[in-house]
Design a protein around this motif. Structure first.
Motif, PDB file in Angstrom:
ATOM      1  N   ASN A   1      -6.581  -2.838  -1.197  1.00  0.00           N
ATOM      2  CA  ASN A   1      -5.566  -3.803  -1.624  1.00  0.00           C
ATOM      3  C   ASN A   1      -4.593  -4.102  -0.504  1.00  0.00           C
ATOM      4  O   ASN A   1      -4.212  -3.207   0.244  1.00  0.00           O
ATOM      5  CB  ASN A   1      -4.783  -3.260  -2.828  1.00  0.00           C
ATOM      6  CG  ASN A   1      -5.651  -3.114  -4.046  1.00  0.00           C
ATOM      7  OD1 ASN A   1      -5.965  -4.090  -4.698  1.00  0.00           O
ATOM      8  ND2 ASN A   1      -6.061  -1.886  -4.341  1.00  0.00           N
ATOM      9  N   SER A   2      -4.187  -5.347  -0.413  1.00  0.00           N
ATOM     10  CA  SER A   2      -3.239  -5.714   0.634  1.00  0.00           C
ATOM     11  C   SER A   2      -1.896  -6.177   0.066  1.00  0.00           C
ATOM     12  O   SER A   2      -1.041  -6.638   0.801  1.00  0.00           O
ATOM     13  CB  SER A   2      -3.830  -6.811   1.512  1.00  0.00           C
ATOM     14  OG  SER A   2      -4.129  -7.946   0.720  1.00  0.00           O
ATOM     15  N   GLU A   3      -1.708  -6.033  -1.247  1.00  0.00           N
ATOM     16  CA  GLU A   3      -0.450  -6.453  -1.851  1.00  0.00           C
ATOM     17  C   GLU A   3       0.723  -5.644  -1.298  1.00  0.00           C
ATOM     18  O   GLU A   3       1.797  -6.165  -1.051  1.00  0.00           O
ATOM     19  CB  GLU A   3      -0.515  -6.311  -3.371  1.00  0.00           C
ATOM     20  CG  GLU A   3       0.731  -6.805  -4.062  1.00  0.00           C
ATOM     21  CD  GLU A   3       0.646  -6.684  -5.580  1.00  0.00           C
ATOM     22  OE1 GLU A   3       1.641  -7.020  -6.220  1.00  0.00           O
ATOM     23  OE2 GLU A   3      -0.394  -6.257  -6.108  1.00  0.00           O
ATOM     24  N   TYR A   4       0.511  -4.337  -1.099  1.00  0.00           N
ATOM     25  CA  TYR A   4       1.537  -3.456  -0.549  1.00  0.00           C
ATOM     26  C   TYR A   4       0.988  -2.758   0.684  1.00  0.00           C
ATOM     27  O   TYR A   4      -0.183  -2.418   0.744  1.00  0.00           O
ATOM     28  CB  TYR A   4       1.959  -2.395  -1.570  1.00  0.00           C
ATOM     29  CG  TYR A   4       2.524  -2.981  -2.834  1.00  0.00           C
ATOM     30  CD1 TYR A   4       3.823  -3.466  -2.871  1.00  0.00           C
ATOM     31  CD2 TYR A   4       1.759  -3.046  -3.996  1.00  0.00           C
ATOM     32  CE1 TYR A   4       4.350  -4.012  -4.037  1.00  0.00           C
ATOM     33  CE2 TYR A   4       2.280  -3.579  -5.167  1.00  0.00           C
ATOM     34  CZ  TYR A   4       3.576  -4.067  -5.173  1.00  0.00           C
ATOM     35  OH  TYR A   4       4.091  -4.599  -6.321  1.00  0.00           O
ATOM     36  N   GLU A   5       1.875  -2.499   1.656  1.00  0.00           N
ATOM     37  CA  GLU A   5       1.482  -1.795   2.876  1.00  0.00           C
ATOM     38  C   GLU A   5       2.265  -0.492   2.958  1.00  0.00           C
ATOM     39  O   GLU A   5       3.490  -0.481   2.775  1.00  0.00           O
ATOM     40  CB  GLU A   5       1.778  -2.669   4.094  1.00  0.00           C
ATOM     41  CG  GLU A   5       1.298  -2.069   5.387  1.00  0.00           C
ATOM     42  CD  GLU A   5       1.627  -2.948   6.602  1.00  0.00           C
ATOM     43  OE1 GLU A   5       1.501  -2.431   7.713  1.00  0.00           O
ATOM     44  OE2 GLU A   5       2.011  -4.115   6.421  1.00  0.00           O
TER      45      GLU A   5
END
Length: 147
Positions: free
Chosen positions: A120-124
């Motif tokens: 997932n790339s919504e949060y880093e």
């Protein structure tokens, strides 16, 4: 899973430096021994300025790089004064919760977290200060710092 902000939390205890590669092998892992040492040496009783909290914490900080580098883990409790404590102030977290038998539930939830951030790339991940909060028997919350 939810996003939350920690305004101020101070944790004091004992620490060791390790990495995930070490922790994947029984002979090199240091985290289980750190928990054993905490209880065997009654560190809780020797901790000054304890907060009115029944929660135990495992705090990960001083990340060398990312999930592959060295980091410091501290086993401890919440305290009311910053002396000799890890101070978490104004940080944004993604919180993961899981129920199950300790210590396996901790390993399982960290594997889910690594998988989540890989897919997932919504949060880093920020790789600043992450922590495990042992809120109830057989339930863990893991707070992962995010950008």
């Amino acid at each position: 899973m939810k996003v939350t902000r920690i305004k101020k939390l101070m944790i004091s205890g004992i620490s060791v430096v390790t990495n995930n590669e070490f922790e994947m092998s029984e002979e090199n892992g240091k985290i289980a021994a750190l928990w054993e040492e905490y209880f065997a040496n009654d560190v809780y009783k020797k901790t000054f300025d304890k907060a009115n909290s029944d929660f135990m914490y495992g705090v990960y900080n001083d990340y060398e790089s990312d999930a592959r580098g060295n980091y410091k883990i501290t086993v401890g409790v919440e305290v009311t004064k910053p002396k000799n404590a890890i101070v978490i102030e104004d940080k944004k977290y993604l919180v993961f919760t899981k129920q199950g038998e300790l210590p396996m539930v901790v390993v399982e939830l960290w594997e889910e977290i690594w998988d989540y951030f890989e897919k997932n790339s919504e949060y880093e991940r920020a790789f600043e200060i992450d922590f495990e909060k042992y809120a109830k028997e057989n339930e863990i919350e893991i707070f992962v710092s995010i950008k």
